[in-house]
Design a protein around this motif. Structure first.
Motif, PDB file in Angstrom:
ATOM      1  N   VAL A  76       0.857  -1.201   0.000  1.00 20.04           N
ATOM      2  CA  VAL A  76       0.000   0.000   0.000  1.00 20.04           C
ATOM      3  C   VAL A  76       0.884   1.239   0.000  1.00 20.04           C
ATOM      4  O   VAL A  76       0.648   2.193  -0.734  1.00 20.04           O
ATOM      5  CB  VAL A  76      -0.963   0.005   1.205  1.00 20.04           C
ATOM      6  N   SER A  77       1.961   1.223   0.786  1.00 17.07           N
ATOM      7  CA  SER A  77       2.899   2.360   0.775  1.00 17.07           C
ATOM      8  C   SER A  77       3.513   2.521  -0.611  1.00 17.07           C
ATOM      9  O   SER A  77       3.621   3.633  -1.133  1.00 17.07           O
ATOM     10  CB  SER A  77       4.030   2.143   1.781  1.00 17.07           C
ATOM     11  N   ARG A  78       3.907   1.397  -1.203  1.00 18.79           N
ATOM     12  CA  ARG A  78       4.563   1.447  -2.511  1.00 18.79           C
ATOM     13  C   ARG A  78       3.661   2.133  -3.550  1.00 18.79           C
ATOM     14  O   ARG A  78       4.113   2.908  -4.373  1.00 18.79           O
ATOM     15  CB  ARG A  78       4.919   0.011  -2.954  1.00 18.79           C
ATOM     16  N   GLU A  79       2.349   1.880  -3.416  1.00 19.11           N
ATOM     17  CA  GLU A  79       1.401   2.490  -4.359  1.00 19.11           C
ATOM     18  C   GLU A  79       1.088   3.942  -3.989  1.00 19.11           C
ATOM     19  O   GLU A  79       1.088   4.836  -4.826  1.00 19.11           O
ATOM     20  CB  GLU A  79       0.100   1.664  -4.381  1.00 19.11           C
ATOM     21  N   TRP A  80       0.864   4.214  -2.699  1.00 21.29           N
ATOM     22  CA  TRP A  80       0.278   5.504  -2.310  1.00 21.29           C
ATOM     23  C   TRP A  80       1.276   6.576  -1.899  1.00 21.29           C
ATOM     24  O   TRP A  80       1.022   7.765  -2.040  1.00 21.29           O
ATOM     25  CB  TRP A  80      -0.748   5.277  -1.202  1.00 21.29           C
ATOM     26  N   ALA A  81       2.457   6.191  -1.407  1.00 20.13           N
ATOM     27  CA  ALA A  81       3.424   7.224  -0.994  1.00 20.13           C
ATOM     28  C   ALA A  81       3.829   8.088  -2.191  1.00 20.13           C
ATOM     29  O   ALA A  81       3.811   9.327  -2.090  1.00 20.13           O
ATOM     30  CB  ALA A  81       4.650   6.593  -0.334  1.00 20.13           C
ATOM     31  N   VAL A  89       3.187  16.372  -0.897  1.00 22.21           N
ATOM     32  CA  VAL A  89       3.198  15.925   0.500  1.00 22.21           C
ATOM     33  C   VAL A  89       4.557  15.317   0.826  1.00 22.21           C
ATOM     34  O   VAL A  89       5.134  14.590   0.006  1.00 22.21           O
ATOM     35  CB  VAL A  89       2.107  14.852   0.736  1.00 22.21           C
ATOM     36  N   THR A  90       5.109  15.617   2.019  1.00 19.26           N
ATOM     37  CA  THR A  90       6.298  14.899   2.487  1.00 19.26           C
ATOM     38  C   THR A  90       5.809  13.684   3.263  1.00 19.26           C
ATOM     39  O   THR A  90       5.041  13.827   4.223  1.00 19.26           O
ATOM     40  CB  THR A  90       7.142  15.801   3.401  1.00 19.26           C
ATOM     41  N   VAL A  91       6.229  12.510   2.795  1.00 16.98           N
ATOM     42  CA  VAL A  91       5.724  11.261   3.369  1.00 16.98           C
ATOM     43  C   VAL A  91       6.734  10.679   4.356  1.00 16.98           C
ATOM     44  O   VAL A  91       7.926  10.570   4.046  1.00 16.98           O
ATOM     45  CB  VAL A  91       5.451  10.227   2.257  1.00 16.98           C
ATOM     46  N   VAL A  92       6.258  10.327   5.552  1.00 13.79           N
ATOM     47  CA  VAL A  92       7.083   9.576   6.524  1.00 13.79           C
ATOM     48  C   VAL A  92       6.459   8.189   6.587  1.00 13.79           C
ATOM     49  O   VAL A  92       5.325   8.031   7.047  1.00 13.79           O
ATOM     50  CB  VAL A  92       7.085  10.249   7.906  1.00 13.79           C
ATOM     51  N   PRO A 120      15.076  13.492  -1.922  1.00 12.90           N
ATOM     52  CA  PRO A 120      14.693  13.907  -3.288  1.00 12.90           C
ATOM     53  C   PRO A 120      13.309  13.396  -3.719  1.00 12.90           C
ATOM     54  O   PRO A 120      12.657  14.014  -4.537  1.00 12.90           O
ATOM     55  CB  PRO A 120      15.795  13.312  -4.164  1.00 12.90           C
ATOM     56  N   ARG A 121      12.835  12.309  -3.133  1.00  9.95           N
ATOM     57  CA  ARG A 121      11.509  11.794  -3.532  1.00  9.95           C
ATOM     58  C   ARG A 121      10.421  12.237  -2.564  1.00  9.95           C
ATOM     59  O   ARG A 121       9.283  11.792  -2.638  1.00  9.95           O
ATOM     60  CB  ARG A 121      11.560  10.258  -3.606  1.00  9.95           C
ATOM     61  N   ASN A 122      10.818  13.107  -1.620  1.00  8.75           N
ATOM     62  CA  ASN A 122       9.839  13.578  -0.631  1.00  8.75           C
ATOM     63  C   ASN A 122       9.289  12.429   0.211  1.00  8.75           C
ATOM     64  O   ASN A 122       8.159  12.490   0.697  1.00  8.75           O
ATOM     65  CB  ASN A 122       8.675  14.305  -1.311  1.00  8.75           C
ATOM     66  N   ILE A 123      10.111  11.371   0.316  1.00  9.59           N
ATOM     67  CA  ILE A 123       9.736  10.232   1.167  1.00  9.59           C
ATOM     68  C   ILE A 123      10.868   9.993   2.151  1.00  9.59           C
ATOM     69  O   ILE A 123      12.045  10.003   1.767  1.00  9.59           O
ATOM     70  CB  ILE A 123       9.516   8.951   0.316  1.00  9.59           C
ATOM     71  N   VAL A 124      10.507   9.808   3.432  1.00 10.27           N
ATOM     72  CA  VAL A 124      11.470   9.460   4.481  1.00 10.27           C
ATOM     73  C   VAL A 124      10.969   8.165   5.097  1.00 10.27           C
ATOM     74  O   VAL A 124       9.764   8.021   5.338  1.00 10.27           O
ATOM     75  CB  VAL A 124      11.532  10.558   5.572  1.00 10.27           C
ATOM     76  N   SER A 125      11.878   7.214   5.323  1.00  9.22           N
ATOM     77  CA  SER A 125      11.459   5.928   5.900  1.00  9.22           C
ATOM     78  C   SER A 125      11.771   5.847   7.379  1.00  9.22           C
ATOM     79  O   SER A 125      12.807   6.318   7.846  1.00  9.22           O
ATOM     80  CB  SER A 125      12.155   4.771   5.176  1.00  9.22           C
ATOM     81  N   ASN A 126      10.856   5.222   8.083  1.00  6.07           N
ATOM     82  CA  ASN A 126      11.020   4.891   9.497  1.00  6.07           C
ATOM     83  C   ASN A 126      11.616   3.490   9.563  1.00  6.07           C
ATOM     84  O   ASN A 126      11.322   2.654   8.715  1.00  6.07           O
ATOM     85  CB  ASN A 126       9.641   4.909  10.174  1.00  6.07           C
ATOM     86  N   GLN A 339       8.206  11.678  15.470  1.00  9.22           N
ATOM     87  CA  GLN A 339       9.398  12.534  15.668  1.00  9.22           C
ATOM     88  C   GLN A 339       9.930  13.027  14.317  1.00  9.22           C
ATOM     89  O   GLN A 339      10.283  14.196  14.160  1.00  9.22           O
ATOM     90  CB  GLN A 339      10.499  11.749  16.386  1.00  9.22           C
ATOM     91  N   ILE A 340       9.959  12.133  13.333  1.00 10.31           N
ATOM     92  CA  ILE A 340      10.448  12.543  11.999  1.00 10.31           C
ATOM     93  C   ILE A 340       9.496  13.576  11.408  1.00 10.31           C
ATOM     94  O   ILE A 340       9.915  14.612  10.890  1.00 10.31           O
ATOM     95  CB  ILE A 340      10.569  11.330  11.052  1.00 10.31           C
ATOM     96  N   ALA A 341       8.191  13.333  11.539  1.00  8.01           N
ATOM     97  CA  ALA A 341       7.197  14.292  11.016  1.00  8.01           C
ATOM     98  C   ALA A 341       7.376  15.654  11.681  1.00  8.01           C
ATOM     99  O   ALA A 341       7.299  16.700  11.018  1.00  8.01           O
ATOM    100  CB  ALA A 341       5.793  13.751  11.262  1.00  8.01           C
ATOM    101  N   GLU A 342       7.686  15.659  12.980  1.00  3.63           N
ATOM    102  CA  GLU A 342       7.896  16.928  13.693  1.00  3.63           C
ATOM    103  C   GLU A 342       9.162  17.635  13.201  1.00  3.63           C
ATOM    104  O   GLU A 342       9.204  18.861  13.095  1.00  3.63           O
ATOM    105  CB  GLU A 342       7.961  16.686  15.212  1.00  3.63           C
TER     106      GLU A 342
END
Ligand code: 2RA
Length: 349
Positions: A76-81, A89-92, A120-126, A339-342
């Motif tokens: 679901v993340s792979r499709e929607w992030a 949107v910046t995605v965590v 660069p992809r506006n995605i950060v992983s937890n 915390q990352i979102a903050e």
């Protein structure tokens, strides 16, 4: 105006902890939007003292959103992030979908906070919840002594497999309670538990199951390779030697890890304790004589990693053995994502 936050997967077990955290931490958000699959749309959930209605996950639902925290399955993340990121949107993302992508930072704020900016992809992983508990204790020791190798054994709670994991454990425990012959003869626990194994490959009650995740090549499990690959990425140690055995244990919440850590320089228990005492997100619980150990029943519901059983290896003055426990739902998933979102919200000020 304060940034708008979306929580994707708000109705899940980690999503529930995210809403708790958003309601108890200093508020940095304007509007908070709860998104989930159509099945959950319409549910009312409480956050920051308000009743919020869960909305269906659609591309338009991200319009006006600044940051989105995702706690959904990898696919679901792979499709929607990327859909969210394409709408600004910046995605965590708490899933494993992007963690090992070179152009996606894998961030634990207390360890490699600066990595969050290069996205660069506006995605950060937890990171994975088992990695999180361990890395909080290992990072300060690495800074002090220069980490070379990790040999790990995890003792992972049922909630790592979601609410279904917790329900399965409790159901199995109720089936074995009261019969003291169980566990004393081969197969009698299997018989008592029956075929309701839930998300686990074998009975969990009165047992330990040396497996977590999915099959990988050469007999490894996905969880064991996450401990190796994610630790290397977070610490910036591409040649770090890591050997892990991941075990599921009959605990509701709280992942524990027995750690053998080899460093580049001599290390001793007192020096290690000193390094850990000042480390963020870590509490020392190390007094075996007084019966004080890091344990899931104490760590559950708390934010830090609990560290103890610290001793120098008997046969290697450059090695330490220790034991770590952390709440796999909080810092292991929801808290680190928040915390990352903050961190990202602070950039938007
Ligand atoms: C587990 N670490 O414990 C994995 C995913 N949460 O099942």
């Amino acid at each position: 105006a304060q940034p708008t936050l979306a929580v994707v997967g708000a109705t899940g077990s980690v999503g529930t902890v995210m809403l708790e955290l958003l309601s108890s931490r200093r508020n940095v958000w304007g509007e908070i939007r709860l998104l989930a699959t159509a099945r959950s749309a319409g549910k009312e959930l409480s956050c920051r003292g308000e009743q919020l209605t869960v909305r269906e996950l659609t591309p338009e639902a991200f319009d006006g959103v600044d940051v989105a925290m995702f706690d959904v399955p990898d696919d679901v993340s792979r499709e929607w992030a990327p859909i969210a990121a394409a709408r600004g949107v910046t995605v965590v993302d708490n899933s494993a979908a992007f963690r090992m992508d070179a152009d996606v930072p894998l961030v634990v704020p207390e360890v490699n906070k600066e990595a969050v900016r290069d996205r660069p992809r506006n995605i950060v992983s937890n990171a994975n919840c088992t990695v999180m508990a361990m890395i909080m204790a290992i990072a300060p020791l690495h800074r002090e002594y220069g980490l070379r190798e990790l040999v790990l054994a995890s003792y992972q709670a049922a909630s790592g497999a979601g609410q279904i994991g917790v329900d399965t454990l409790h159901d199995q425990l109720s089936k074995v309670a009261g019969d003291r012959s169980l566990g004393s003869r081969p197969g009698n626990v299997r018989q008592a538990v029956g075929d309701d194994l839930g998300p686990f490959p074998a009975p969990l009650a009165l047992n330990v199951v040396p497996w977590s995740g999915v099959q990988e090549p050469l007999g490894w499990s996905s969880e064991e390779l996450k401990l190796r690959n994610e630790s290397r990425k977070i610490l910036g140690l591409p040649a770090l030697k890591v050997s892990a055995t991941c075990v599921r244990v009959p605990v509701v919440t709280g992942h524990s890890i027995a750690v053998h850590a080899v460093f580049g320089s001599e290390v001793d228990a007192d020096g290690a304790r000193q390094a850990l005492r000042g480390a963020p997100g870590v509490i020392l619980v190390d007094d075996p004589e007084a019966g004080e150990f890091p344990m899931p029943i104490d760590a559950v519901g708390t934010d830090p990693s609990w560290v103890g059983r610290i001793r120098r290896a008997m046969d290697d003055p450059r090695a330490l053995d220790l034991f770590v426990t952390g709440d796999n739902m909080r810092k292991g998933a929801a808290l680190n994502t928040v915390q990352i979102a903050e961190l990202i919200a602070a950039e938007m000020k």
